[in-house]
Design a protein around this motif. Structure first.
Motif, PDB file in Angstrom:
ATOM      1  N   GLU A  79      32.594 -33.313 -18.320  1.00 40.43           N
ATOM      2  CA  GLU A  79      31.742 -32.530 -18.879  1.00 40.43           C
ATOM      3  C   GLU A  79      31.822 -32.329 -20.419  1.00 40.43           C
ATOM      4  O   GLU A  79      30.954 -32.159 -21.129  1.00 40.43           O
ATOM      5  N   PHE A 108      23.886 -33.812 -17.762  1.00 38.03           N
ATOM      6  CA  PHE A 108      24.184 -32.660 -17.179  1.00 38.03           C
ATOM      7  C   PHE A 108      23.148 -31.460 -16.854  1.00 38.03           C
ATOM      8  O   PHE A 108      23.038 -30.736 -16.034  1.00 38.03           O
ATOM      9  N   ARG A 109      22.254 -31.688 -17.928  1.00 35.26           N
ATOM     10  CA  ARG A 109      21.156 -30.638 -17.999  1.00 35.26           C
ATOM     11  C   ARG A 109      20.121 -30.899 -17.002  1.00 35.26           C
ATOM     12  O   ARG A 109      19.573 -29.986 -16.567  1.00 35.26           O
ATOM     13  N   THR A 110      20.002 -32.275 -16.824  1.00 35.22           N
ATOM     14  CA  THR A 110      18.748 -32.394 -16.066  1.00 35.22           C
ATOM     15  C   THR A 110      19.131 -33.037 -14.754  1.00 35.22           C
ATOM     16  O   THR A 110      18.254 -33.226 -13.874  1.00 35.22           O
ATOM     17  N   ASN A 111      20.288 -33.423 -14.655  1.00 32.88           N
ATOM     18  CA  ASN A 111      21.094 -34.070 -13.349  1.00 32.88           C
ATOM     19  C   ASN A 111      20.126 -35.285 -12.901  1.00 32.88           C
ATOM     20  O   ASN A 111      19.910 -35.792 -11.556  1.00 32.88           O
ATOM     21  N   PRO A 133      24.016 -39.452 -13.363  1.00 25.12           N
ATOM     22  CA  PRO A 133      25.359 -38.558 -12.791  1.00 25.12           C
ATOM     23  C   PRO A 133      26.106 -38.915 -11.849  1.00 25.12           C
ATOM     24  O   PRO A 133      25.740 -39.514 -10.578  1.00 25.12           O
ATOM     25  N   GLU A 135      27.194 -37.271  -8.684  1.00 21.88           N
ATOM     26  CA  GLU A 135      26.956 -36.031  -8.019  1.00 21.88           C
ATOM     27  C   GLU A 135      27.610 -35.868  -6.991  1.00 21.88           C
ATOM     28  O   GLU A 135      27.585 -36.771  -5.784  1.00 21.88           O
ATOM     29  N   ASP A 138      26.768 -30.152  -4.857  1.00 18.41           N
ATOM     30  CA  ASP A 138      25.667 -29.343  -5.107  1.00 18.41           C
ATOM     31  C   ASP A 138      25.468 -29.447  -6.791  1.00 18.41           C
ATOM     32  O   ASP A 138      24.590 -28.863  -7.306  1.00 18.41           O
ATOM     33  N   ARG A 139      26.464 -30.374  -7.593  1.00 18.95           N
ATOM     34  CA  ARG A 139      26.411 -30.399  -8.715  1.00 18.95           C
ATOM     35  C   ARG A 139      27.016 -31.397  -9.417  1.00 18.95           C
ATOM     36  O   ARG A 139      27.490 -32.204  -8.665  1.00 18.95           O
ATOM     37  N   VAL A 140      26.624 -31.795 -10.691  1.00 20.80           N
ATOM     38  CA  VAL A 140      27.231 -33.155 -11.427  1.00 20.80           C
ATOM     39  C   VAL A 140      28.673 -32.874 -11.445  1.00 20.80           C
ATOM     40  O   VAL A 140      28.938 -31.878 -12.233  1.00 20.80           O
ATOM     41  N   ARG A 141      29.535 -33.728 -11.276  1.00 20.67           N
ATOM     42  CA  ARG A 141      30.828 -33.634 -11.579  1.00 20.67           C
ATOM     43  C   ARG A 141      31.204 -34.550 -12.751  1.00 20.67           C
ATOM     44  O   ARG A 141      32.387 -34.190 -13.324  1.00 20.67           O
TER      45      ARG A 141
END
Length: 660
Positions: A79, A108-111, A133, A135, A138-141
């Motif tokens: 990140e 990271f902002r738009t996935n 990403p 992923e 439920d989120r981008v790692r």
């Protein structure tokens, strides 16, 4: 009239330049979208599950960059924009920070995946990044990126078919030059250093001069494509008109000649544009086809993924493990069926042909044929008792029949009847000199809407379709390829409003059908086998499959290594070799072993071989991957049965020694 013609010609040139810019932007759009999709597939791979193993990442990246040479470097970043993993590894003195922070933060902002701007690295070389990403949950790692040099974009521009004196270049969202057909060395620098804007779509380009240009933007990617032709060429109609007005009668002759030349050139340009559009439509159809194949394979991968995880969680639950293994075996069968169907599009040879009793085969296929139709369509099969057997690939026959019945179903929207008949045709009955030997005529007739007379000769053309939904138009092409590959012919007849009939002329089989006694699986394999494969994973899988069944196993990574092992180890009795290997192929290795070790039993294996598909003759058994133990036993039995028995033969040199 002179000024009217001038304005019209310049408008056509403007339209042509704009079309060229649009075509180029479309080509770049598809290429960049493809790069994003390929990278997204890698990011979704289990090998990218965090924390990513450095060894696993290096091996995966090495294989990818070998197959995709445009991917100069593969990176995983966190990140904070720090490079965690890279292949090839970064130099110790190299910065660990991402240069293009804007695109990195956007992931990271738009996935979603992004194409970065062109940047100049520490060594002064320009490049841009493709980022997707990683992923999990439920989120981008993390972010998976590849570094690509502008040379890839330059190659697309140079191969776009632009006229010789035209130029094209690409700029990013910061108006920096990404690539150009002319102007190496300006990549990553402000585009104004390469092309200075002069207003009204004109640019002064370094080393070229004044150009009249048009611009097109890429969808979802902040890049723009500019295409230009020399301003002198754009202004040429006005200069010619001025000369015509001055020269009076001579001007009329010059005007006619110029108009004819421009019309001819315009027709050539339009023909080229139409051909390009047709090629894109074909690519779109192929994209849909590969998309469906990817969908089917992803379903199969899900079966194996669930099976592996289920077995790992409950290894001692015998009932559950048995059920999962059954699902995975079924998935293997479905995967082999999918690959056979895909390969049938490009099949040029009759590999896999077998002796088939048509009546028995159609009876086995009956449930499959009914699934290709619907409840409102009846099917009737009428075959004579004395029908000859045929020699074809059974998988190809299944696909051909399904395609024919699917076409019949779409032609009978309100229901109807499909009739399948066959008859024997002796060789003397053919007028077509291409057909050799007796044939069996297999006819599929429907009561549908029929085919227009103007279209009947084109139904077998690739991508030709009369469907209202604009289907891909590959079904009948596939049937045509199947019949042609087995040495036959297909004919179509239709009466519009009353139905169609397709007749497949298939060669008669002269082989004698063999009854299966189910005992092949109980025959013994050679007691010492050498396995040859250049893919380590495939080699290890083959070794593990035979471990415990064969007392002694040897492995080799290529043909040369295999020959060296055979020189050292005299107890080897059988060889299993992959066909497609660098240097010495499996076919070449088999030929060499036939000369130096004729006593060995040799079996080849392959997933696909261009030499076999081109019609190369191989005198030994070839197994299509994946294959079962029963298939392997049958192949070795076939080899042993084809070898001459020299048990009671005394060689001449031994005889002379005995007599002496």
């Amino acid at each position: 009239m002179g000024w009217f013609i001038i304005n019209k010609q310049q408008a056509e040139i403007d339209a042509s330049v704009k079309d060229r810019a649009g075509l180029l932007s479309g080509a770049l759009q598809r290429e960049l979208d493809t790069q994003l999709q390929l990278l997204a597939l890698v990011a979704e791979s289990p090998r990218m599950d965090l924390p990513v193993s450095k060894t696993s990442f290096g091996e995966t990246a090495r294989r990818i960059t070998t197959r995709l040479p445009n991917w100069e470097q593969v990176r995983v970043t966190n990140e904070d924009g720090e490079v965690v993993l890279a292949f090839p590894p970064l130099l110790p003195s190299a910065s660990r920070k991402v240069i293009d922070q804007e695109s990195h933060e956007q992931v990271f902002r738009t996935n979603t995946g992004v194409i970065g701007n062109v940047v100049v690295g520490a060594r002064g070389r320009a490049a841009f990044a493709v980022r997707v990403p990683i992923e999990r949950g439920d989120r981008v790692r993390a972010v998976l990126s590849v570094v690509i040099r502008p040379a890839m974009i330059t190659l697309i521009l140079q191969r776009s078919g632009l006229p010789k004196n035209w130029s094209a270049w690409v700029v990013d969202s910061r108006d920096r030059l990404v690539s150009a057909t002319d102007g190496p060395g300006f990549e990553g620098r402000p585009s104004a250093e390469f092309a200075q804007a002069k207003g009204s779509g004109r640019f002064d380009v370094q080393g070229i001069g004044s150009l009249h240009t048009a611009e097109a933007s890429l969808s979802g990617i902040p890049w723009r494509v500019r295409v230009g032709l020399p301003s002198a060429e754009y202004e040429r109609p006005a200069q010619q008109a001025t000369l015509l007005l001055v020269l009076a009668s001579g001007a009329i002759i010059c005007l006619c000649a110029t108009a004819s030349f421009l019309f001819y050139r315009e027709m050539q340009v339009r023909a080229a544009e139409q051909e390009s559009l047709a090629n894109w439509q074909r690519m779109d159809a192929l994209g849909k086809l590969t998309g469906q194949a990817a969908h089917d394979f992803n379903n199969l991968l899900m079966v194996f993924q669930s099976g592996v995880e289920g077995i790992e969680r409950r290894r001692n639950d015998e009932e559950r493990v048995t059920r999962l293994l059954g699902h995975m075996k079924e998935g293997l069968s479905r995967g082999k069926s999918i690959t056979r169907r895909l390969l049938s599009f490009a099949r040029r040879s009759n590999q896999g042909a077998e002796h088939i009793e048509l009546g028995q085969k159609l009876e086995e296929m009956s449930p499959l044929l009914k699934q290709a139709l619907n409840d409102s369509i009846a099917i009737e099969i009428r075959l004579p008792d004395d029908l000859w057997p045929i020699q074809v690939d059974p998988a190809g026959l299944e696909i051909a029949m399904i395609n024919l019945l699917t076409n019949a179903r779409e032609a009978m929207a309100v229901g109807g009847l499909v009739t399948i008949t066959a008859r024997n045709i002796p060789e003397a009955a053919f007028e077509d000199k291409k057909l050799k030997g007796p044939m069996v005529a297999l006819t599929v007739t429907d009561t549908g809407s029929g085919i227009a007379t103007s279209d009947i000769e084109r139904v077998f053309e690739p991508f030709f379709s009369t469907k209202a939904d604009g289907g891909p138009g590959l079904g009948l092409t596939q049937v045509h390829g199947f019949v042609t590959s087995c040495g036959g012919l297909i004919k179509a007849a239709s009466l519009q409003g009353h139905g169609s009939a397709f007749t497949l002329l298939i060669p008669r089989s002269n082989a004698i059908g063999e009854a299966s006694d189910g005992s092949l699986a109980h025959r013994e394999l050679p007691d010492c086998i050498l396995i040859v494969d250049d893919t380590p994973a495939s080699l290890e899988s083959a070794r593990l499959a035979l471990e415990g069944l064969v007392p002694t196993l040897f492995t080799a990574g290529n043909g040369v290594e295999a020959l060296e092992i055979l020189k050292r180890e005299t107890g080897i009795r059988g060889v299993i070799s992959d066909i497609m290997m660098p240097g010495m192929s499996g076919i070449d290795l088999a030929d060499e072993l036939a000369k130096t070790h004729p006593e060995l039993s040799v079996v080849l294996m392959t997933g696909y071989s261009d030499r076999l598909e081109a019609g190369a003759e191989v005198a030994i058994p070839v197994l299509m991957k994946p294959f079962t133990q029963k298939d392997l036993v049958a192949a070795f039995l076939a080899v042993r049965s084809s070898k001459a028995d020299y048990t009671n033969v005394i060689r001449l040199e031994r005889l002379s020694q005995i007599e002496g």
